[in-house]
Design an enzyme around this catalytic site. Structure first.
Site, PDB file in Angstrom:
ATOM      1  N   GLU A 132       0.977   4.061   1.896  1.00  0.00           N
ATOM      2  CA  GLU A 132       1.540   4.504   3.183  1.00  0.00           C
ATOM      3  C   GLU A 132       2.659   3.561   3.611  1.00  0.00           C
ATOM      4  O   GLU A 132       3.699   3.982   4.127  1.00  0.00           O
ATOM      5  CB  GLU A 132       0.464   4.527   4.278  1.00  0.00           C
ATOM      6  CG  GLU A 132      -0.773   5.336   3.957  1.00  0.00           C
ATOM      7  CD  GLU A 132      -1.871   4.504   3.308  1.00  0.00           C
ATOM      8  OE1 GLU A 132      -1.575   3.769   2.344  1.00  0.00           O
ATOM      9  OE2 GLU A 132      -3.019   4.580   3.762  1.00  0.00           O
ATOM     10  N   HIS A 190       0.846  -1.201   0.000  1.00  0.00           N
ATOM     11  CA  HIS A 190       0.000   0.000   0.000  1.00  0.00           C
ATOM     12  C   HIS A 190       0.884   1.254   0.000  1.00  0.00           C
ATOM     13  O   HIS A 190       2.061   1.181   0.379  1.00  0.00           O
ATOM     14  CB  HIS A 190      -0.895   0.009   1.234  1.00  0.00           C
ATOM     15  CG  HIS A 190      -2.087  -0.887   1.121  1.00  0.00           C
ATOM     16  ND1 HIS A 190      -3.127  -0.891   2.025  1.00  0.00           N
ATOM     17  CD2 HIS A 190      -2.413  -1.825   0.193  1.00  0.00           C
ATOM     18  CE1 HIS A 190      -4.036  -1.770   1.667  1.00  0.00           C
ATOM     19  NE2 HIS A 190      -3.635  -2.362   0.560  1.00  0.00           N
ATOM     20  N   CYS A 210      -2.591  -0.522   7.265  1.00  0.00           N
ATOM     21  CA  CYS A 210      -1.775   0.700   7.325  1.00  0.00           C
ATOM     22  C   CYS A 210      -2.031   1.495   8.597  1.00  0.00           C
ATOM     23  O   CYS A 210      -1.117   2.121   9.135  1.00  0.00           O
ATOM     24  CB  CYS A 210      -2.025   1.557   6.096  1.00  0.00           C
ATOM     25  SG  CYS A 210      -1.327   0.816   4.610  1.00  0.00           S
ATOM     26  N   CYS A 248      -6.071   2.112   5.444  1.00  0.00           N
ATOM     27  CA  CYS A 248      -6.892   0.914   5.660  1.00  0.00           C
ATOM     28  C   CYS A 248      -6.783   0.436   7.101  1.00  0.00           C
ATOM     29  O   CYS A 248      -5.768   0.617   7.766  1.00  0.00           O
ATOM     30  CB  CYS A 248      -6.468  -0.204   4.710  1.00  0.00           C
ATOM     31  SG  CYS A 248      -4.817  -0.831   5.047  1.00  0.00           S
TER      32      CYS A 248
END
Ligand code: AOF
Length: 316
Positions: free
Chosen positions: A227, A225, A259, A249
């Site tokens: 981040e 992801h 995250c 998320c």
């Protein structure tokens, strides 16, 4: 250089009236707050009109703050700076004909934090040209109503970060770079390898106005992801702000660590996102998870459509 704009205004937005005498809008507690902000800066700037009319001292008043600066190896007072085409440097003041020349030379002198106290023209230039990081605005409970007075003018995008009440004065602290950093995160989301089963997200990690790291979805492997990719590139993100085009998320279909948990573990202080996660893949509530542990969370709804536009699976 991190730039803090500081001023006091009346309810009707005036910084000053047209009389020759100084308009004092702050109360004692607020002047003490300003003193604290000054003590945390390396230089303080005013424009030529303010310099001539107010003859400001721009000195730290509190003996304790002066002692604390001395103890940490700093000069007792910040540098004093005037920007004006007609004012010549006197005493220890530094005089520059333009903001650009001032910023360039102050940077070279090692100034890391600059406070700008006015007047209206100088503040407007910083706002209009996107040169400032923060605005501290003290609002006093009075009207000035003088059409020849000066107002806080400017065009800028701001987010409210803090509200403090000091008796009859309200101090509003605004951050001025959130939108620009978010637009950078949205630009990064356009680099994501396409996927029908995951969002395209960009992230930027910032501390004290400086970008520490960036990332985007699937940047380093097919499941990473934005981040996470950004955090993976740096050892220390404590106290930083994370700009993510999508709400971080809180649950992942793959079972990987969400995250939100990673941001908490990294000691992130503030999270700004544009697009709230739609319940397409999972039912996430990352914002709530982050808020629960005391992280400041800001949603820039005005940029949500832009953040969403990168995600073609969402349809038009
Ligand atoms: N009148 C006013 C401010 N005025 C600012 O403070 C400067 C004067 O600094 P000094 O000579 O050190 O007291 C002046 O030139 C202007 O920039 N600030 C505020 O927070 N609240 C106020 O009500």
């Amino acid at each position: 250089m991190y730039v803090v704009l500081s001023c006091a205004a009346s309810i009707d937005g005036y910084l000053d009236d047209s009389s020759d005498t100084r308009l004092l809008l702050s109360n004692a507690a607020d002047f003490d707050r300003v003193d604290e902000v000054r003590a945390g800066c390396d230089a303080i700037m005013v424009g030529g009109n303010t310099y001539r009319r107010d003859q400001p001292r721009l000195r730290i008043r509190s003996a304790d703050r002066i002692a604390a600066r001395r103890a940490s190896g700093l000069p007792e007072h910040p540098l004093r700076v005037v920007v004006s085409r007609s004012v010549a440097a006197v005493d220890d003041w530094l005089a520059y004909p333009s903001i650009d020349l001032a910023l360039k030379d102050l940077e070279a002198r090692g100034v890391r934090r600059l406070m700008v106290e006015g007047g209206a023209d100088v503040l407007a230039q910083f706002l209009n040209r996107g040169l400032a990081d923060e605005l501290h605005l003290a609002v006093a409970p009075r009207f000035v109503g003088d059409p020849r007075g000066t107002r806080l003018n400017g065009i800028a995008e701001a987010t409210l970060a803090e509200v403090t009440q000091l008796d009859q004065i309200v101090v509003l602290r605004y951050l001025l770079r959130d939108h620009a950093f978010m637009r950078q995160a949205i630009e990064l989301s356009k680099l994501c390898p396409p996927s029908d089963t995951a969002f395209a997200v960009g992230a930027v990690i910032v501390r004290e106005g400086k970008i520490l790291s960036t990332g985007y979805s699937r940047e380093t492997d097919p499941t990473v992801h934005a981040e996470q990719a950004a955090l993976n590139k740096i050892g220390d993100a404590k106290g930083a702000t994370v700009y993510s085009s999508l709400e971080p998320c809180s649950i992942r279909k793959s079972g990987a660590r969400p995250c939100a948990d990673r941001l908490i573990e990294a000691g992130i202080a503030r999270v700004v996102y544009a697009w709230r996660e739609p319940p397409l893949f999972v039912h996430g509530d990352g914002a709530a998870v982050l808020k629960d542990v005391g992280i400041e969370v800001v949603e820039l709804t005005e940029l949500a459509a832009e953040a969403r536009a990168t995600n073609v699976m969402m349809g038009p």
